[in-house]
Structure formats: C-alpha cells, structure tokens
Enzyme design. Sequence first.
Site, short mmCIF file in Angstrom:
data_model
loop_
_atom_site.label_atom_id
_atom_site.label_comp_id
_atom_site.label_asym_id
_atom_site.label_seq_id
_atom_site.Cartn_x
_atom_site.Cartn_y
_atom_site.Cartn_z
N CYS A 2 0.83 -1.20 0.00
CA CYS A 2 0.00 0.00 0.00
C CYS A 2 0.86 1.26 0.00
CB CYS A 2 -0.87 0.04 1.24
SG CYS A 2 -1.88 -1.42 1.46
N ARG A 27 5.06 -0.19 -6.15
CA ARG A 27 5.00 -0.99 -4.93
C ARG A 27 4.01 -2.14 -5.03
NH1 ARG A 27 6.97 2.06 -0.36
NH2 ARG A 27 5.57 0.95 1.00
N TRP A 75 -3.12 -2.63 -1.42
CA TRP A 75 -2.74 -4.00 -1.74
C TRP A 75 -3.49 -4.87 -0.73
CZ3 TRP A 75 0.03 -8.09 0.59
CH2 TRP A 75 0.55 -9.04 -0.29
N ASN A 99 -1.70 2.08 6.00
CA ASN A 99 -0.86 0.95 5.57
C ASN A 99 -0.63 0.07 6.79
OD1 ASN A 99 -0.62 2.21 3.13
ND2 ASN A 99 1.58 2.62 3.29
N GLY A 100 -0.58 -1.23 6.60
CA GLY A 100 -0.31 -2.13 7.72
C GLY A 100 -1.51 -3.01 8.01
N GLU A 477 18.45 -17.54 -7.04
CA GLU A 477 18.01 -16.20 -7.43
C GLU A 477 17.48 -16.22 -8.88
OE1 GLU A 477 17.20 -13.59 -6.10
OE2 GLU A 477 17.34 -12.04 -7.62
N LYS A 481 13.71 -15.14 -9.96
CA LYS A 481 13.43 -14.13 -10.99
C LYS A 481 12.45 -14.70 -12.02
CE LYS A 481 14.44 -11.14 -9.65
NZ LYS A 481 15.17 -10.96 -8.43
N GLU A 484 8.89 -15.19 -10.51
CA GLU A 484 8.12 -14.00 -10.11
C GLU A 484 7.66 -13.15 -11.29
OE1 GLU A 484 9.96 -11.04 -7.51
OE2 GLU A 484 11.88 -11.41 -8.42
N HIS A 500 19.30 -37.11 -5.55
CA HIS A 500 18.51 -37.35 -4.34
C HIS A 500 17.04 -36.99 -4.54
CE1 HIS A 500 22.21 -38.28 -2.28
NE2 HIS A 500 22.74 -37.19 -2.83
N LYS A 599 6.47 -4.41 -3.92
CA LYS A 599 7.90 -4.09 -3.88
C LYS A 599 8.45 -4.11 -2.46
CE LYS A 599 11.86 -2.82 -5.49
NZ LYS A 599 12.65 -3.90 -6.11
C1 AGP Z 1 12.79 -10.15 -5.34
O1 AGP Z 1 12.81 -9.87 -6.67
C2 AGP Z 1 11.66 -9.62 -4.56
N1 AGP Z 1 11.34 -8.29 -4.86
C3 AGP Z 1 11.68 -9.96 -3.08
O2 AGP Z 1 12.08 -11.28 -2.91
C4 AGP Z 1 12.53 -9.04 -2.16
O3 AGP Z 1 13.89 -9.27 -2.36
C5 AGP Z 1 12.12 -9.31 -0.69
O4 AGP Z 1 10.78 -8.99 -0.53
C6 AGP Z 1 12.97 -8.57 0.30
O5 AGP Z 1 12.85 -7.19 0.14
P1 AGP Z 1 13.91 -6.20 0.77
O6 AGP Z 1 15.21 -6.46 0.10
O7 AGP Z 1 13.38 -4.83 0.47
O8 AGP Z 1 13.96 -6.48 2.24
#
Ligand code: AGP
Length: 604
Positions: A2, A27, A75, A99-100, A477, A481, A484, A500, A599
């Site tokens: 949010c 975000r 959100w 927010n929250g 990683e 990527k 997501e 395994h 984000k």
């Molecule tokens: C990765 O592409 C994501 N955006 C997500 O995994 C992100 O790294 C994670 O939410 C942690 O965020 P931060 O680095 O702002 O703490």
Amino acid sequence: MCGIVGAVAQRDIVEVLLEGLRRLEYRGYDSAGVAVINDSQNLRRVRRMGKVKTLADAIAESPTPGGTGIAHTRWATHGEPSEDNAHPHVSGDIAVVHNGIIENHEKLREELQDQGYTFTSQTDTEVIAHLVERELRDSTSLLNAVMAARSLLEGAYGMVVINRTDPERMVVARSGSPLVVGHGIGENFIASDQLALLPVTRKFSYLEEGDVAEITRTEIRIFDAGNEPATREAHESDVEHDAGDKGEFRHHMMKEIYEQPVAIANTLEGRLVGGKLNLESLGDLSNIDQVQIIACGTSYHAGMTARYWIEELAGIACNVEIASEFRYRKSVVRPNSLLVTISQSGETADTLAALRLAKETGYDRAITICNVPGSSLVRESDMALLTRAGAEIGVASTKAFTTQLTALMLLTAGLGRANGMNKESESRIAEALLKLPALIEKAIGMDGAIKDLAEHFAEKHHALFLGRGDQYPIAMEGALKLKEISYIHAEAYAAGELKHGPLALIDSEMPIIVVAPNNELIEKLKSNIEEVRARGGELFVFADEKLSIRPESNMKVMSVPHCDDIIAPVLYTLPLQLLSYHVAVIKGTDVDQPRNLAKSVTVE
Ligand code: AGP
C-alpha cells in the site's frame, strides 16, 4: 505494498496526490482512492479498482479540487480488492488512509457495531475511521482523538487522518509502517515513501516508531510514543527527481539491469580507492567470532552467497536465515556475534522484526546492508553499509541484488582484515572488485543472444536451475526471478542434490539452466550435466568462456566473460536476470508489477 500520500496546502493538491500515487505504483496495488476537503468544507472521496489512471480519469470527468487531501493505493490484505474496500475509509467527518494490519480489528469492529457504527467494507482499516470519529466526540482536537484511538490499536500502521470540520490539518501516526513528512513552503506533505513527494519537495523528516504528528500548512508538530513533543531532523534528499522514469527502456526492470555497472561503481566509491580497500566506514569489526545474516527473498540469496565468502575468505563462522523463520524460533546466540540484515527497502516487516528481536537477545553489533538511507533498518542498526543502487522501481530485484553482493564482499574483506586475513587475499578481493563494473558491462553484452534463447521457454511450465558452491544461491536467485515475473514454476538445486530426488523430473520437456563458472567444482558439475543429458533433459549452460564445454544436441552453451572465481556469483546473476526478463516479455506478463507481489513487504 500500500502507498500513502497526503497534503495540506492553499493550492488545489489533487494533481500532487495523483502524481504521488503514480510514483508509488511500483510498490504493487489493486485499487486506489483520494479524499479531499474543498473550500466549502465538503469532503469528497473517489475510489476505483485497478490502476491510478482509472482513478485519475474518474476525477478528470468530475473534478474535485481541494487544498487538504489524502490518497492511497491498496494491496489487499483484509477483504478482496474492490471499490468498497479501497481507501480512504470514512466515518462521519473523518477520512483515513492506512498501511499495515490492525490485528485486533475483529474485536474493535464488534465493539463499534454494538455502539451503532455501520461498516461498509471488509477491511481492518475501517475500524480506525470509526474509532477516531468516536474519540473526537470527547476530544478537544483531532490530534488528541488520534492519540486516543491509536492506544486501542494492536498491529502495524502508518495512517493519515483528516477531518471535514477542521480542514487545515492532517494527523498522522506511525507504528511499524513507514511515513515521511515532506516540508514545503507554505504547504506540507506526508507519504509512505519520499519518492512520492519528490516533485514538490526535497526536504524530509522520517517519523520514528510510535510517533504522531499534526501537520498544517505552516507547522509540523511531532510527538513520540509517550505523546511527548519530539524533534525529527529534516534531511535534504539526494534521490533523483526523475528516479521513476523509464528513460529509453520499455520496463523499469530492464533499465535497472542496464544500470548495474554504474550502481556497482557507486557502491564501491570511496570504499575502493586507488585499487586499495578503504574499509574505515564499516566501523569496528574486531572480535567477531560468528556472523548471523537475516533477510528475505532476493536479499536472502545475497546473504546465502556471502556465507561462502565470509567462511572461506574471512575465516569466520556464518549462518544465514530467512527473517520470518528466525523471528519465530528460539536461537542460540554465541558471544561476539555480529548480526547482518540485508534489505533493499529497509522496511521489510519480517527483517525489521528480526533485527529488533536480535537486539534483545545478545548480539554484539548489528549492521545492515541496505539501499534506502533513512529507512527503519538503517536507523535501528548500529552500522549501515549503504548499497547506493539508486531507486529500484521494478518489483523484481536486480541492481539491488548485485550491489548487495558487492557490499557483502566489502564486508567480507572488513571482517577478514579484522580477523587476520593475509595481504594477498585482500589484494585479490580489491582487484576483483575493481574489475567488476567493466565485467558486468560485458555480461550485459549477452543481451541479444539471451533474448533469442528466451524463445525456448515461452511454452514451458517448469524449469530447473542448478549451481554448486557460491553459485547455488545464484541459481536460486535465477529461479526466483523466472517465477516471479514470467509465472513459470522454477526451482533451484545444488547440483549435487540431483540424484537425491529432482532427477526424476528430467525429461525432454524440462529446461535445465546450469551456472558453470571456472572453479574447482567444475568437473563435478560436468558430471551433473552428463546425468541430465543422459536422461534427455534440455540443457542451457552458462559457462566461463575459458571452459571447454561444447554445445551438443539438447545442450546450448552461453559463454560468460572470464573472471576471478570469487566474484563470479555477481557476474553470473546478469544472464539469469536477462533470461527471466525476456521470457516474461515473450509471455506478455506485467514485468514491473507482477501479479500479487509488492515491492516493499511492510506486513508480515
Ligand atoms: C525479489 O525480486 C523480490 N522483490 C523480493 O524477494 C525481495 O527481495 C524481498 O521482498 C525482500 O525485500 P527487501 O530487500 O526490500 O527487504
């Protein structure tokens, strides 16, 4: 997640609020809304499902000017994405954005319903609007009403409240969800992220945990958690005004991938001078026997990579854990332990909670590797190693990750130096870092070839990533990527684990991406490649240009520039970022704002 924007001004602030929301779009959100009080003291609220543009179009059709207003991108957490659940929420003369998560909202809702309040949404936020409305009946000011209301709330909030009958002020409160006050001339602002306010001010004060502030056009009064007057220093922001622009690129993610040589050079500035490491700014790293790294998502993968470096190069024991796991288990803290949090945003709820918990459980020192100066993690840690990647807008982390790795290599050198690392090792790190920006530039040169490669993934539903040693987290990683932004199910395995279990998945439909730098594990990795080939798997191997891995049927080989093995994880990240980007573009997904993701994850 949010986003919040608010303003008290003499001029019409609706366009300022909408531009603020546009700048927070990255975000992630599902609905947006605005409430303004006009000169005739009318409170008008407009809310829409979907994008800020839909909201802006609705306002353009029926203009709603006003000098005091609040705006929000939602959100969904409590209640589906819908217009009724969108913020602002209104109770009588009161309008609120939040927010929250209010954890005791069910109990409060029952209590307020018994007192005659009618709820029009499924959200937890609506209880705040009714509570403030109720408290205002017995209070002398909106400020006192918000202070009284927040004492009844459990959970996390950053909130902004306006009152139709008292139009020249907003009252804001922060607990667990960031808020920044923007200082204007004859007008003042509030937002959940300074990026939202860069078109109108560059002067900001960060609210601290438990703060409440009363903001008028000419005055900002801040009170701490005990309702005592407090001073929060104002800072000039050095974030670029146009940080939200895509420039010549189609997506923020691609722009941010291409920015990596400069971003990494910025991380190194002043810390690598004349080919020598200048580590004074890292503070005192002596007498550390144990390092505990805590992070989430991509930042966790950076931490996993650093574990290999810290143990091998600095000779110090290192643990890495996902913040949401760490915070809910009992862990043993050894004497002389350093806590390292890693975060792009510095506001990730689980990482922040883990830091707070760790501070209570006996860690010697806490350092954060973070991209946002002034963020909660930076403020609450003993030391901060800023990554200086610049604003990262794409939800998929790219330049934040490679700059985190760069900063973590600096930290490794700092720890090593304090732990008696020899001069040769230190020079090797310095030399590898010095060459890094140019190497990253070279890796970006693989873009065209990777774009062609991406065609092979367009129809796939699954993918497997393999790596060994410090490239295993890079494989993880790469898989994150791909999943997501392209929504292809992807998993990463340490290549030695193939037999395994995951080998059972291999057939001609399963693409397997292998990260193969030129290190001591390469022969073992080659055996893993053969195991996959023998079972008809389709291989995509990213290999050091000096390695003799030849393309075969069902095996494509992409040459990666040769580099010192210690820095290879940073370099091999690039082709995997480019691959996921091009696959997502081919699949037509929303690259910068993938579905369901935010984000900055400010709720747990
Ligand atoms: C990765 O592409 C994501 N955006 C997500 O995994 C992100 O790294 C994670 O939410 C942690 O965020 P931060 O680095 O702002 O703490």
